[in-house]
Design a protein around this motif. Structure first.
Motif, PDB file in Angstrom:
ATOM      1  N   ARG A 103      19.809  13.576   5.311  1.00 57.18           N
ATOM      2  CA  ARG A 103      20.041  13.092   6.862  1.00 57.18           C
ATOM      3  C   ARG A 103      19.262  14.051   7.611  1.00 57.18           C
ATOM      4  NH1 ARG A 103      25.741  12.575   6.974  1.00 57.18           N
ATOM      5  NH2 ARG A 103      25.323  10.511   6.417  1.00 57.18           N
ATOM      6  N   GLN A 104      19.190  15.276   7.396  1.00 57.70           N
ATOM      7  CA  GLN A 104      18.684  16.486   8.425  1.00 57.70           C
ATOM      8  C   GLN A 104      17.142  16.119   8.464  1.00 57.70           C
ATOM      9  OE1 GLN A 104      18.813  20.463   6.725  1.00 57.70           O
ATOM     10  NE2 GLN A 104      18.723  21.274   8.902  1.00 57.70           N
ATOM     11  N   TRP A 105      16.605  16.073   7.087  1.00 62.30           N
ATOM     12  CA  TRP A 105      15.356  15.903   7.036  1.00 62.30           C
ATOM     13  C   TRP A 105      14.668  14.693   7.855  1.00 62.30           C
ATOM     14  CZ3 TRP A 105      12.122  11.968   5.300  1.00 62.30           C
ATOM     15  CH2 TRP A 105      10.648  12.179   4.782  1.00 62.30           C
ATOM     16  N   ARG A 106      15.403  13.472   7.606  1.00 60.39           N
ATOM     17  CA  ARG A 106      14.956  12.426   8.429  1.00 60.39           C
ATOM     18  C   ARG A 106      15.063  12.700   9.958  1.00 60.39           C
ATOM     19  NH1 ARG A 106      17.076   6.719   5.973  1.00 60.39           N
ATOM     20  NH2 ARG A 106      15.128   6.142   7.075  1.00 60.39           N
ATOM     21  N   ALA A 107      16.148  13.314  10.369  1.00 60.02           N
ATOM     22  CA  ALA A 107      16.208  13.762  11.600  1.00 60.02           C
ATOM     23  C   ALA A 107      15.103  14.605  12.402  1.00 60.02           C
ATOM     24  CB  ALA A 107      17.612  14.182  11.869  1.00 60.02           C
ATOM     25  N   ILE A 108      14.690  15.579  11.577  1.00 57.22           N
ATOM     26  CA  ILE A 108      13.402  16.437  11.882  1.00 57.22           C
ATOM     27  C   ILE A 108      12.125  15.644  11.849  1.00 57.22           C
ATOM     28  CG2 ILE A 108      12.211  18.221  11.273  1.00 57.22           C
ATOM     29  CD1 ILE A 108      14.391  19.657  10.050  1.00 57.22           C
ATOM     30  N   VAL A 109      11.981  14.762  10.724  1.00 54.18           N
ATOM     31  CA  VAL A 109      10.685  13.972  10.854  1.00 54.18           C
ATOM     32  C   VAL A 109      10.869  12.852  11.854  1.00 54.18           C
ATOM     33  CG1 VAL A 109       9.361  12.223   9.369  1.00 54.18           C
ATOM     34  CG2 VAL A 109      10.273  14.252   8.390  1.00 54.18           C
ATOM     35  N   ALA A 110      11.774  12.632  12.381  1.00 47.48           N
ATOM     36  CA  ALA A 110      11.783  11.420  13.492  1.00 47.48           C
ATOM     37  C   ALA A 110      11.237  12.219  14.864  1.00 47.48           C
ATOM     38  CB  ALA A 110      13.312  10.801  13.599  1.00 47.48           C
ATOM     39  N   THR A 111      11.416  13.481  14.894  1.00 50.48           N
ATOM     40  CA  THR A 111      11.183  14.053  16.122  1.00 50.48           C
ATOM     41  C   THR A 111       9.491  14.269  16.341  1.00 50.48           C
ATOM     42  OG1 THR A 111      11.155  16.367  15.381  1.00 50.48           O
ATOM     43  CG2 THR A 111      13.261  15.316  16.210  1.00 50.48           C
ATOM     44  N   ASP A 112       8.787  13.938  15.380  1.00 50.67           N
ATOM     45  CA  ASP A 112       7.306  14.312  15.593  1.00 50.67           C
ATOM     46  C   ASP A 112       6.307  13.126  14.958  1.00 50.67           C
ATOM     47  OD1 ASP A 112       5.482  17.079  15.818  1.00 50.67           O
ATOM     48  OD2 ASP A 112       4.907  15.841  14.041  1.00 50.67           O
ATOM     49  N   ALA A 113       5.432  12.935  15.626  1.00 53.66           N
ATOM     50  CA  ALA A 113       4.640  11.820  15.275  1.00 53.66           C
ATOM     51  C   ALA A 113       3.652  12.113  14.171  1.00 53.66           C
ATOM     52  CB  ALA A 113       3.624  11.547  16.480  1.00 53.66           C
ATOM     53  N   GLY A 114       3.354  13.261  13.802  1.00 52.44           N
ATOM     54  CA  GLY A 114       2.621  13.809  12.664  1.00 52.44           C
ATOM     55  C   GLY A 114       3.422  13.905  11.684  1.00 52.44           C
ATOM     56  N   LEU A 115       4.550  14.127  11.754  1.00 50.46           N
ATOM     57  CA  LEU A 115       5.521  13.907  10.626  1.00 50.46           C
ATOM     58  C   LEU A 115       5.961  12.679  10.258  1.00 50.46           C
ATOM     59  CD1 LEU A 115       8.053  16.988  11.371  1.00 50.46           C
ATOM     60  CD2 LEU A 115       6.079  17.055   9.837  1.00 50.46           C
ATOM     61  N   ARG A 116       6.209  11.804  11.188  1.00 46.83           N
ATOM     62  CA  ARG A 116       6.365  10.399  10.798  1.00 46.83           C
ATOM     63  C   ARG A 116       5.209   9.728  10.148  1.00 46.83           C
ATOM     64  NH1 ARG A 116       8.182  10.652  16.093  1.00 46.83           N
ATOM     65  NH2 ARG A 116       6.346   9.368  16.819  1.00 46.83           N
ATOM     66  N   GLU A 117       3.886  10.145  10.539  1.00 48.42           N
ATOM     67  CA  GLU A 117       2.848   9.808   9.817  1.00 48.42           C
ATOM     68  C   GLU A 117       2.782  10.112   8.546  1.00 48.42           C
ATOM     69  OE1 GLU A 117      -2.068   9.809  10.025  1.00 48.42           O
ATOM     70  OE2 GLU A 117      -0.904  10.510  11.794  1.00 48.42           O
ATOM     71  N   ARG A 118       3.296  11.365   8.171  1.00 49.39           N
ATOM     72  CA  ARG A 118       3.205  11.998   6.914  1.00 49.39           C
ATOM     73  C   ARG A 118       3.985  11.236   6.117  1.00 49.39           C
ATOM     74  NH1 ARG A 118       1.673  17.295   4.929  1.00 49.39           N
ATOM     75  NH2 ARG A 118       1.978  17.212   2.675  1.00 49.39           N
ATOM     76  N   GLY A 119       5.164  10.776   6.636  1.00 47.38           N
ATOM     77  CA  GLY A 119       6.352  10.080   5.939  1.00 47.38           C
ATOM     78  C   GLY A 119       5.745   8.885   5.523  1.00 47.38           C
ATOM     79  N   LEU A 120       5.028   8.143   6.396  1.00 45.15           N
ATOM     80  CA  LEU A 120       4.576   6.990   5.844  1.00 45.15           C
ATOM     81  C   LEU A 120       3.136   7.012   4.920  1.00 45.15           C
ATOM     82  CD1 LEU A 120       4.075   5.289   9.376  1.00 45.15           C
ATOM     83  CD2 LEU A 120       5.517   4.779   7.820  1.00 45.15           C
ATOM     84  N   GLN A 121       2.832   7.901   4.708  1.00 44.48           N
ATOM     85  CA  GLN A 121       1.785   8.378   3.773  1.00 44.48           C
ATOM     86  C   GLN A 121       2.679   8.671   2.440  1.00 44.48           C
ATOM     87  OE1 GLN A 121      -0.554  11.611   5.160  1.00 44.48           O
ATOM     88  NE2 GLN A 121      -1.610  10.549   6.413  1.00 44.48           N
ATOM     89  N   LYS A 122       3.645   9.305   2.803  1.00 43.09           N
ATOM     90  CA  LYS A 122       4.604   9.440   1.327  1.00 43.09           C
ATOM     91  C   LYS A 122       5.169   8.126   0.760  1.00 43.09           C
ATOM     92  CE  LYS A 122       8.843  11.634   0.254  1.00 43.09           C
ATOM     93  NZ  LYS A 122      10.156  12.621   0.785  1.00 43.09           N
ATOM     94  N   ARG A 123       5.539   7.344   1.679  1.00 43.52           N
ATOM     95  CA  ARG A 123       5.920   5.984   1.223  1.00 43.52           C
ATOM     96  C   ARG A 123       4.841   5.262   0.498  1.00 43.52           C
ATOM     97  NH1 ARG A 123       9.817   2.199   5.356  1.00 43.52           N
ATOM     98  NH2 ARG A 123       9.583   0.243   4.074  1.00 43.52           N
ATOM     99  N   ALA A 124       3.726   5.368   1.099  1.00 40.10           N
ATOM    100  CA  ALA A 124       2.326   4.517   0.765  1.00 40.10           C
ATOM    101  C   ALA A 124       2.129   5.140  -0.681  1.00 40.10           C
ATOM    102  CB  ALA A 124       1.219   4.617   1.603  1.00 40.10           C
ATOM    103  N   ALA A 125       2.139   6.391  -0.781  1.00 41.44           N
ATOM    104  CA  ALA A 125       1.994   6.752  -2.228  1.00 41.44           C
ATOM    105  C   ALA A 125       2.969   6.461  -3.193  1.00 41.44           C
ATOM    106  CB  ALA A 125       1.815   8.345  -1.957  1.00 41.44           C
ATOM    107  N   LEU A 126       4.299   6.452  -2.791  1.00 45.58           N
ATOM    108  CA  LEU A 126       5.234   5.743  -3.683  1.00 45.58           C
ATOM    109  C   LEU A 126       4.901   4.302  -4.036  1.00 45.58           C
ATOM    110  CD1 LEU A 126       7.864   5.995  -5.376  1.00 45.58           C
ATOM    111  CD2 LEU A 126       9.041   5.708  -2.977  1.00 45.58           C
ATOM    112  N   ALA A 127       4.675   3.208  -3.118  1.00 45.98           N
ATOM    113  CA  ALA A 127       4.209   2.190  -3.340  1.00 45.98           C
ATOM    114  C   ALA A 127       3.056   2.115  -4.432  1.00 45.98           C
ATOM    115  CB  ALA A 127       3.984   1.462  -2.287  1.00 45.98           C
ATOM    116  N   ALA A 128       2.188   2.920  -4.121  1.00 47.37           N
ATOM    117  CA  ALA A 128       0.856   2.908  -4.893  1.00 47.37           C
ATOM    118  C   ALA A 128       1.209   3.112  -6.370  1.00 47.37           C
ATOM    119  CB  ALA A 128      -0.374   3.726  -4.446  1.00 47.37           C
ATOM    120  N   ALA A 129       1.881   4.269  -6.581  1.00 50.82           N
ATOM    121  CA  ALA A 129       2.551   4.688  -7.818  1.00 50.82           C
ATOM    122  C   ALA A 129       3.286   3.728  -8.611  1.00 50.82           C
ATOM    123  CB  ALA A 129       3.143   5.656  -7.871  1.00 50.82           C
TER     124      ALA A 129
END
Length: 188
Positions: A103-129
């Motif tokens: 919950r804390q991680w998600r709240a922090i990531v939500a505050t920064d566009a670069g972190l949100r983009e990195r989160g999307l990259q993480k999601r894409a890497a999971l889908a690719a795997a």
């Protein structure tokens, strides 16, 4: 500051998370993190490339784990059962007992566009795997991609529901419920 103090990586991670929550990601500096942890900036950079890595360290572990689950599944298990079994296993192994941290991680990531983009990259890497795992099992590229994206979406929707839930349900139970909702939606 003493050299070679135990748990330097975890102390740095904890200090960073506290500071990110208190003053925001952008306002937190590496020297502030190391001061809070009682360590040097040199020690920080021995463990993390930059402050973003505190949030995304180990991000390759989940895709590798998911791909391994698919590879090790019995040959006769169907794709839908494989998705559900895999999501439950990921929920138990990677998320349970970490609700407040996530919950804390998600709240922090939500505050920064670069972190949100990195989160999307993480999601894409999971889908690719996951897609790679299904293709390795002999599924065609389209089915593998649909299953992979669906599995990732199911996990993200389930995690959001778990974090928002005001009860003590386990994430794997919410995954099952979300999966059942998807099936019912597709059947109507």
């Amino acid at each position: 500051m003493a050299r070679w103090q135990p748990d330097a990586r975890e102390r740095l991670r904890q200090a960073a998370l506290e500071l990110f929550a208190e003053q925001g990601f952008a306002a937190t500096t590496v020297p502030a993190i190391t001061a809070r942890a009682g360590l040097t900036t040199r020690t920080f950079f021995r463990h993390f490339a930059d402050k973003r890595e505190v949030l995304f360290a180990g991000e390759a572990e989940l895709p590798a784990y998911a791909e391994r689950l698919i590879a090790e599944a019995p040959a006769g298990i169907g794709p839908a059962a494989l998705v559900l079994d895999g999501l439950r296993a990921v929920a138990r192994a990677q998320f349970e007992g970490r609700k407040e941290e996530i919950r804390q991680w998600r709240a922090i990531v939500a505050t920064d566009a670069g972190l949100r983009e990195r989160g999307l990259q993480k999601r894409a890497a999971l889908a690719a795997a996951i897609g790679d795992g299904f293709r390795a099992r002999g599924l065609d590229a389209t089915r593998a991609a649909l299953l992979a994206e669906t599995a990732v979406t199911l996990m993200y929707v389930s995690v959001a529901a778990w974090l928002e839930a005001g009860d003590d349900r386990k994430l794997d139970a919410i995954v099952e419920s979300t999966f059942a909702t998807l099936r019912a939606t597709l059947d109507t």
